[in-house]
Motif scaffolding. Structure first.
Motif, short mmCIF file in Angstrom:
data_model
loop_
_atom_site.label_atom_id
_atom_site.label_comp_id
_atom_site.label_asym_id
_atom_site.label_seq_id
_atom_site.Cartn_x
_atom_site.Cartn_y
_atom_site.Cartn_z
N PRO A 86 -6.15 10.67 -4.57
CA PRO A 86 -7.54 10.01 -4.79
C PRO A 86 -7.61 8.76 -3.65
O PRO A 86 -6.81 8.37 -3.11
N ALA B 287 0.94 -1.13 0.17
CA ALA B 287 -0.07 -0.02 0.12
C ALA B 287 0.89 1.31 -0.06
O ALA B 287 0.46 2.55 -0.36
N GLU C 257 -9.12 12.87 6.52
CA GLU C 257 -10.23 13.59 5.85
C GLU C 257 -11.29 14.00 6.57
O GLU C 257 -12.48 13.43 6.81
N LYS D 217 -3.49 7.18 1.71
CA LYS D 217 -3.21 8.28 2.60
C LYS D 217 -3.63 7.87 4.18
O LYS D 217 -2.88 8.09 5.07
N GLU E 8 -10.63 8.82 10.25
CA GLU E 8 -11.94 9.29 9.09
C GLU E 8 -13.19 9.04 9.85
O GLU E 8 -13.28 7.93 10.52
#
Ligand code: ATP
Length: 234
Positions: free
Chosen positions: A35, A16, A160, A40, A83
């Motif tokens: 994206p 990853a 995010e 991330k 997140e």
């Protein structure tokens, strides 16, 4: 303050992250854009010790932290807002905050830290006895950010934070980020909303398919023709 050097992170045989290096200096706001599925979140999890890198190093305040369990990394001064915020819906606002100070370094300062947080986020003070599950989406994100401050971090990582929020609430979240920056916290922010994130950034990285493909200040991102069309909608 934070130096990530050439990390490779795998999920089983799936790679990853490949050779990712990044820096955050004291008081800086650094953003990572890219994206869906670029890696991330994996980057933040690797820094926090939730995912062990197969190669590379993560140094914080001059010391190697890669290989430490996440709670030890938090004790060293890194916190993370995951997140979606992931607050505990059945616990009150106040108890969610208390959970954030559950480490031997932060616990003695918990009361003072909570008072500071209530002055920074007065809405949370008004709702302190309310169950976190009854808060609005924006208030829940605010609580998640506030909870991350309870561990007395020097570096806050946000995954995010604007995801799924209405535009006005997104503005509010970015206002908090500015406020935290003004308070002197170093910030590592992962975002798909590159336009918004670049506005608060001192330095930025672009990740695609687990690799860093571009880095620079806001100006160099704004001027890059590929980034302009692919990420900034210009
Ligand atoms: P998003 O913005 O959608 O959250 P991201 O950039 O944060 O994306 P990651 O969640 O880090 O990306 O995922 C990077 C890659 O690793 C993706 O291909 C994803 O499917 C894979 N991945 C993430 N978590 C796991 C896991 N627990 N097991 C296997 N593969 C995973």
């Amino acid at each position: 303050m934070l130096t990530v050097e050439s990390i490779d992170t795998f999920y089983g045989e799936f790679q990853a992250m490949e050779g990712v290096s990044l820096k955050v200096e004291k008081g800086q706001t650094v953003i990572v854009v890219g994206p869906n599925g670029a890696g991330k979140s994996t980057l933040l999890k690797t820094i926090l010790g939730l995912q062990k890198p197969r190669k590379g190093s993560v140094k914080f305040l001059g010391e190697e932290v890669s290989g430490l369990p996440a709670h030890k990394v938090v004790e060293r001064g890194i916190s993370m807002v995951p997140e979606g915020g992931r607050v505990f819906p059945d616990l009150s606002v106040q108890d969610n905050l208390r959970v954030g100070s559950y480490n031997p370094v932060a616990r003695p300062n918990a009361q003072r830290q909570m008072e500071q947080i209530f002055s920074l986020f007065p809405i949370l003070s008004d709702r302190k006895k309310q169950a976190a599950g009854s808060l609005s989406g924006g208030e829940r994100q605010m609580l998640a950010i506030a909870r991350s401050l309870m561990s007395c971090p020097k570096l806050i990582m946000l995954d995010e934070p604007s995801l799924g929020l209405a535009p006005l609430v997104v503005n509010m979240v970015f206002d908090f980020i500015q406020q935290m920056k003004a308070e002197g916290y170093a910030i590592l922010l992962v975002e798909q909303n590159a336009n918004k994130a670049l506005k608060v950034a001192d330095y930025a990285y672009l990740v695609e398919s687990g690799k860093l493909v571009f880095e620079g200040d806001r100006d160099s991102f704004d001027k890059n023709p590929y980034i302009k069309t692919a990420y900034l909608g210009l």
